[in-house]
Design a protein around this motif. Structure first.
Motif, PDB file in Angstrom:
ATOM      1  N   TRP A 123      -4.326 -11.639  -1.054  1.00  0.00           N
ATOM      2  CA  TRP A 123      -5.552 -12.406  -1.263  1.00  0.00           C
ATOM      3  C   TRP A 123      -5.311 -13.504  -2.289  1.00  0.00           C
ATOM      4  O   TRP A 123      -4.381 -13.449  -3.079  1.00  0.00           O
ATOM      5  CB  TRP A 123      -6.732 -11.512  -1.639  1.00  0.00           C
ATOM      6  CG  TRP A 123      -6.602 -10.713  -2.891  1.00  0.00           C
ATOM      7  CD1 TRP A 123      -7.099 -11.035  -4.108  1.00  0.00           C
ATOM      8  CD2 TRP A 123      -5.938  -9.446  -3.056  1.00  0.00           C
ATOM      9  NE1 TRP A 123      -6.789 -10.040  -5.020  1.00  0.00           N
ATOM     10  CE2 TRP A 123      -6.068  -9.057  -4.393  1.00  0.00           C
ATOM     11  CE3 TRP A 123      -5.233  -8.606  -2.190  1.00  0.00           C
ATOM     12  CZ2 TRP A 123      -5.537  -7.880  -4.901  1.00  0.00           C
ATOM     13  CZ3 TRP A 123      -4.698  -7.425  -2.689  1.00  0.00           C
ATOM     14  CH2 TRP A 123      -4.855  -7.077  -4.036  1.00  0.00           C
ATOM     15  N   ASP A 175      -1.639  -5.982   1.613  1.00  0.00           N
ATOM     16  CA  ASP A 175      -2.850  -6.759   1.384  1.00  0.00           C
ATOM     17  C   ASP A 175      -2.425  -8.001   0.619  1.00  0.00           C
ATOM     18  O   ASP A 175      -1.601  -7.926  -0.296  1.00  0.00           O
ATOM     19  CB  ASP A 175      -3.874  -5.991   0.545  1.00  0.00           C
ATOM     20  CG  ASP A 175      -4.753  -5.074   1.364  1.00  0.00           C
ATOM     21  OD1 ASP A 175      -4.864  -5.299   2.587  1.00  0.00           O
ATOM     22  OD2 ASP A 175      -5.330  -4.145   0.793  1.00  0.00           O
ATOM     23  N   ALA A 201     -12.745 -10.456   1.225  1.00  0.00           N
ATOM     24  CA  ALA A 201     -12.942  -9.680   2.451  1.00  0.00           C
ATOM     25  C   ALA A 201     -13.515 -10.519   3.586  1.00  0.00           C
ATOM     26  O   ALA A 201     -13.540 -10.070   4.733  1.00  0.00           O
ATOM     27  CB  ALA A 201     -13.861  -8.498   2.185  1.00  0.00           C
ATOM     28  N   LYS A 241       0.809  -1.223   0.000  1.00  0.00           N
ATOM     29  CA  LYS A 241       0.000   0.000   0.000  1.00  0.00           C
ATOM     30  C   LYS A 241       0.840   1.269   0.000  1.00  0.00           C
ATOM     31  O   LYS A 241       0.346   2.324  -0.384  1.00  0.00           O
ATOM     32  CB  LYS A 241      -0.927   0.017   1.214  1.00  0.00           C
ATOM     33  CG  LYS A 241      -1.933  -1.108   1.243  1.00  0.00           C
ATOM     34  CD  LYS A 241      -2.780  -0.991   2.497  1.00  0.00           C
ATOM     35  CE  LYS A 241      -3.165  -2.318   3.051  1.00  0.00           C
ATOM     36  NZ  LYS A 241      -3.906  -2.219   4.304  1.00  0.00           N
ATOM     37  N   ASN A 297     -12.366 -13.261   5.080  1.00  0.00           N
ATOM     38  CA  ASN A 297     -11.330 -13.594   6.052  1.00  0.00           C
ATOM     39  C   ASN A 297     -10.035 -12.982   5.530  1.00  0.00           C
ATOM     40  O   ASN A 297      -9.227 -13.648   4.910  1.00  0.00           O
ATOM     41  CB  ASN A 297     -11.205 -15.109   6.203  1.00  0.00           C
ATOM     42  CG  ASN A 297     -10.444 -15.501   7.446  1.00  0.00           C
ATOM     43  OD1 ASN A 297     -10.317 -14.712   8.382  1.00  0.00           O
ATOM     44  ND2 ASN A 297      -9.927 -16.710   7.461  1.00  0.00           N
ATOM     45  N   ALA A 298      -9.852 -11.698   5.775  1.00  0.00           N
ATOM     46  CA  ALA A 298      -8.783 -10.943   5.144  1.00  0.00           C
ATOM     47  C   ALA A 298      -7.622 -10.668   6.083  1.00  0.00           C
ATOM     48  O   ALA A 298      -7.774 -10.640   7.301  1.00  0.00           O
ATOM     49  CB  ALA A 298      -9.326  -9.607   4.634  1.00  0.00           C
ATOM     50  N   LEU A 299      -6.466 -10.440   5.487  1.00  0.00           N
ATOM     51  CA  LEU A 299      -5.287 -10.004   6.224  1.00  0.00           C
ATOM     52  C   LEU A 299      -5.516  -8.579   6.697  1.00  0.00           C
ATOM     53  O   LEU A 299      -5.930  -7.719   5.923  1.00  0.00           O
ATOM     54  CB  LEU A 299      -4.059 -10.054   5.299  1.00  0.00           C
ATOM     55  CG  LEU A 299      -2.795  -9.359   5.779  1.00  0.00           C
ATOM     56  CD1 LEU A 299      -2.219 -10.051   7.004  1.00  0.00           C
ATOM     57  CD2 LEU A 299      -1.775  -9.305   4.655  1.00  0.00           C
ATOM     58  N   ASP A 300      -5.256  -8.318   7.971  1.00  0.00           N
ATOM     59  CA  ASP A 300      -5.380  -6.971   8.526  1.00  0.00           C
ATOM     60  C   ASP A 300      -3.976  -6.461   8.817  1.00  0.00           C
ATOM     61  O   ASP A 300      -3.417  -6.715   9.880  1.00  0.00           O
ATOM     62  CB  ASP A 300      -6.219  -7.006   9.807  1.00  0.00           C
ATOM     63  CG  ASP A 300      -6.447  -5.621  10.388  1.00  0.00           C
ATOM     64  OD1 ASP A 300      -6.313  -4.628   9.635  1.00  0.00           O
ATOM     65  OD2 ASP A 300      -6.751  -5.529  11.585  1.00  0.00           O
ATOM     66  N   HIS A 301      -3.381  -5.798   7.839  1.00  0.00           N
ATOM     67  CA  HIS A 301      -2.000  -5.314   7.952  1.00  0.00           C
ATOM     68  C   HIS A 301      -1.965  -3.857   7.519  1.00  0.00           C
ATOM     69  O   HIS A 301      -2.644  -3.472   6.566  1.00  0.00           O
ATOM     70  CB  HIS A 301      -1.081  -6.161   7.065  1.00  0.00           C
ATOM     71  CG  HIS A 301       0.368  -6.008   7.373  1.00  0.00           C
ATOM     72  ND1 HIS A 301       1.106  -4.925   6.938  1.00  0.00           N
ATOM     73  CD2 HIS A 301       1.211  -6.793   8.084  1.00  0.00           C
ATOM     74  CE1 HIS A 301       2.353  -5.072   7.351  1.00  0.00           C
ATOM     75  NE2 HIS A 301       2.444  -6.189   8.060  1.00  0.00           N
ATOM     76  N   ALA A 302      -1.188  -3.057   8.193  1.00  0.00           N
ATOM     77  CA  ALA A 302      -1.121  -1.628   7.891  1.00  0.00           C
ATOM     78  C   ALA A 302      -0.526  -1.354   6.511  1.00  0.00           C
ATOM     79  O   ALA A 302      -0.910  -0.389   5.852  1.00  0.00           O
ATOM     80  CB  ALA A 302      -0.305  -0.902   8.954  1.00  0.00           C
ATOM     81  N   ASP A 311       0.819 -12.379  11.298  1.00  0.00           N
ATOM     82  CA  ASP A 311      -0.195 -11.368  11.023  1.00  0.00           C
ATOM     83  C   ASP A 311      -1.519 -11.983  10.572  1.00  0.00           C
ATOM     84  O   ASP A 311      -2.569 -11.372  10.726  1.00  0.00           O
ATOM     85  CB  ASP A 311       0.312 -10.400   9.958  1.00  0.00           C
ATOM     86  CG  ASP A 311       1.581  -9.697  10.406  1.00  0.00           C
ATOM     87  OD1 ASP A 311       1.558  -9.086  11.489  1.00  0.00           O
ATOM     88  OD2 ASP A 311       2.597  -9.786   9.689  1.00  0.00           O
ATOM     89  N   PHE A 312      -1.449 -13.173   9.987  1.00  0.00           N
ATOM     90  CA  PHE A 312      -2.665 -13.847   9.523  1.00  0.00           C
ATOM     91  C   PHE A 312      -2.397 -15.337   9.461  1.00  0.00           C
ATOM     92  O   PHE A 312      -1.320 -15.777   9.051  1.00  0.00           O
ATOM     93  CB  PHE A 312      -3.066 -13.349   8.130  1.00  0.00           C
ATOM     94  CG  PHE A 312      -4.273 -14.057   7.569  1.00  0.00           C
ATOM     95  CD1 PHE A 312      -5.545 -13.608   7.871  1.00  0.00           C
ATOM     96  CD2 PHE A 312      -4.136 -15.178   6.763  1.00  0.00           C
ATOM     97  CE1 PHE A 312      -6.668 -14.269   7.375  1.00  0.00           C
ATOM     98  CE2 PHE A 312      -5.246 -15.834   6.263  1.00  0.00           C
ATOM     99  CZ  PHE A 312      -6.512 -15.375   6.574  1.00  0.00           C
TER     100      PHE A 312
END
Length: 148
Positions: free
Chosen positions: A141, A139, A129, A64, A131-136, A118-119
Motif C-alpha cells: 500500500w 500486501d 482498501a 504475510k 483499490n487494494a492488491l489481492d495477493h495470497a 497481480d495489480f
C-alpha cells in the motif's frame, strides 16, 4: 409500503437503463503503465485539486508468511523487488501545496516467476482498501509521495 416499493423499482431500473444506454462503454480497458498521459485519475482525485506530480512513492509491503514489513522508496518509472514480487510506480500525485497530504500512486505489482500482473492501478494512501492488491502472500500500500 408503497414508497418502499417505488424506491426498490427505481433502484433496480437505474442499472438496467444505464446498461441499455449507448453512452455507457461495454468494458473498461486497461491503461498501459508506460503511458502516463492516458492514466485516468481516480474519482476522488478529480474532485480535489491534485496537480502536483512527485518524484516517486513510499510504499509499505508486508510478507504475510514471514511477517516482514518494509518501506520501499520507489522513484517514478522504476521497479523494486520484495520477496517474490516486483513493484513499479508509474507516478505519484498529491494535493497542490501539501506534499505531506494524501498520495495517489499508479502502481503495478507483478510476480515475475509466474509472468503475471497481480495489480495495476491507482492506490490511495488515505484509503488503502479502496483499490487494494489481492495477493495470497503479500500486501502493498502507498504511504506518501517522494518530494523532488
Amino acid at each position: 409500503m408503497r414508497g418502499h416499493l417505488a424506491l426498490l423499482v427505481a433502484l433496480l431500473a437505474a442499472p438496467l437503463a444505464a446498461a441499455q444506454s449507448p453512452d455507457v462503454p461495454d468494458a473498461i480497458e486497461a491503461v498501459p503503465l508506460d503511458d502516463p498521459s492516458l492514466r485516468p485519475l481516480p474519482p476522488e482525485a478529480r474532485d480535489r485539486d491534485i496537480v502536483e506530480v512527485a518524484a516517486g512513492a513510499v510504499l509499505r509491503a508486508l510478507d504475510k508468511v514471514s511477517g516482514e514489513v518494509v518501506e520501499l522508496y520507489v522513484p517514478s518509472g522504476e521497479t523494486k523487488d520484495f520477496g517474490l514480487i516486483s513493484i513499479s510506480v508509474g507516478e505519484c500525485r498529491f494535493p497542490r501545496g501539501n506534499p505531506a497530504g494524501d498520495a495517489y500512486a499508479w502502481v503495478e505489482v507483478r510476480t515475475p516467476a509466474r509472468g503475471t500482473t497481480d495489480f495495476q492501478g491507482w492506490m490511495i494512501a488515505s484509503s488503502p482498501a479502496l483499490n487494494a492488491l489481492d495477493h495470497a502472500r503479500y500486501d502493498v500500500w502507498v504511504m506518501r509521495c517522494i518530494s523532488a
